[in-house]
Design an enzyme around this catalytic site. Structure first.
Site, PDB file in Angstrom:
ATOM      1  N   ALA A 214      92.661  21.196 121.287  1.00  0.00           N
ATOM      2  CA  ALA A 214      92.200  20.985 119.998  1.00  0.00           C
ATOM      3  C   ALA A 214      90.732  20.789 119.892  1.00  0.00           C
ATOM      4  CB  ALA A 214      92.888  19.531 119.627  1.00  0.00           C
TER       5      ALA A 214
ATOM      6  N   ARG B  45      98.677  19.150 127.055  1.00  0.00           N
ATOM      7  CA  ARG B  45      99.897  19.538 126.076  1.00  0.00           C
ATOM      8  C   ARG B  45     100.137  20.846 126.021  1.00  0.00           C
ATOM      9  NH1 ARG B  45      97.750  16.665 120.960  1.00  0.00           N
ATOM     10  NH2 ARG B  45      95.817  17.543 121.486  1.00  0.00           N
TER      11      ARG B  45
ATOM     12  N   TYR C 230      80.334   6.974 128.799  1.00  0.00           N
ATOM     13  CA  TYR C 230      80.202   8.002 128.134  1.00  0.00           C
ATOM     14  C   TYR C 230      78.960   8.962 128.122  1.00  0.00           C
ATOM     15  CZ  TYR C 230      81.425  11.826 124.837  1.00  0.00           C
ATOM     16  OH  TYR C 230      81.316  13.283 124.307  1.00  0.00           O
TER      17      TYR C 230
ATOM     18  N   GLU D 127      89.490  15.735 116.224  1.00  0.00           N
ATOM     19  CA  GLU D 127      90.318  14.721 116.446  1.00  0.00           C
ATOM     20  C   GLU D 127      90.070  13.757 117.511  1.00  0.00           C
ATOM     21  OE1 GLU D 127      93.917  16.132 119.399  1.00  0.00           O
ATOM     22  OE2 GLU D 127      94.360  16.719 117.302  1.00  0.00           O
TER      23      GLU D 127
END
Length: 279
Positions: free
Chosen positions: A26, A49, A167, A203
């Site tokens: 994605a 996935r 991060y 996303e």
């Protein structure tokens, strides 16, 4: 440092080259897969996935006639990089390009984030890109052609933040490591570039639970489309640029951050974080 003598470069369109893209299910990863496929690259897609990877591979084959190979893998497993490269070799595939894109963040704060999530972040976004690069670069150099595109973030160029404490530092590491690899591979036919996206419509913020916060805090003009970010990253790597930050305002912000005193920069970030209820 010992260098491997490069072989002569292959003609540009003599064969379809193959690019391995991590985190391809994605967002920017999928956009990069579409960009490379449009440029006649076969793609090896990996993420956790399988279903979205297979759907994307089928889409790219139908749209561009390239070969899409799906190898599901969880890069938070320390054994994953070597296992992934071994699987690719067992299938008789040669990796001409590597896109290290897989990543995620946690915005719940350092002490409120489970240590397993910290380990996974470091493994996926720092250790795995280093190991995949180390495993695949020698072959690229020996063949006289290669592309490595590391997807970092504008966050790696900005002052530290609270909430998603690891991060930015991880992305800063990736930026510096990419710049070093860019210098080491000069004259070998291998290009190494780091891509530093700002806020991009994917996303990503849904997964870390910050969509509502960032959508209300940042105006629409600060957001970029994933397809545009991917094209900028691809083109910069082809041009052998060491680093690219998409978007005029993102470049302005990164430039200003380099000159702000640490104390002032941290106060500004802390005030902004309070408005987002981050810390």
């Amino acid at each position: 440092m010992r260098r491997i003598s490069p072989a002569p470069s292959r003609p540009d369109r003599a064969v379809n080259r193959t690019v391995l893209i991590t985190g391809a299910s994605a967002g920017i990863g999928a956009a990069l897969a579409r960009t490379y496929a449009a440029e006649n690259w076969n793609v090896i897609l990996t993420a956790r996935r399988q279903a979205p990877l297979q759907a994307l591979a089928d889409e790219l084959t139908a749209a561009h006639g390239v070969i899409g190979t799906v190898i599901p893998e969880d890069l938070s497993d320390p054994a994953a990089p070597e296992r992934l490269v071994a699987t690719i070799a067992a299938r008789g595939l040669i990796v001409d390009g590597l896109v290290n894109n897989a990543g995620f963040s946690r915005v719940t704060g350092f002490l409120d984030t489970d240590q397993s999530a910290h380990r996974a972040m470091i493994q996926v976004m720092l250790t795995a890109p280093v190991e995949l690069s180390r495993l695949l670069l020698p072959g690229m150099i020996q063949r006289g052609f290669g592309r490595v595109l590391n997807v970092a973030s504008l966050a790696g160029q900005m002052p530290a933040t609270g909430g998603d404490t690891l991060y930015g530092p991880i992305k800063s590491f990736l930026i510096k490591a990419s710049q070093g690899l860019h210098l080491e591979t000069q004259g070998t036919g291998v290009h190494v570039t780091v891509l530093n996206p700002g806020y991009t419509v994917t996303e990503f913020h849904d997964v870390n639970g910050s969509r509502e916060q960032v959508s209300s805090a940042y105006p629409a003009w600060m957001w970029m489309d994933a397809a545009r970010v991917a094209r900028i990253g691809h083109d910069a790597c082809e041009a052998n640029r060491p680093s690219v930050t998409p978007g005029v305002m993102n470049n302005v912000m990164a430039g200003l951050a380099r000159f702000l005193p640490d104390g002032l920069a941290l106060r500004m970030v802390a005030n902004h974080a309070k408005r987002l209820d981050r810390i």
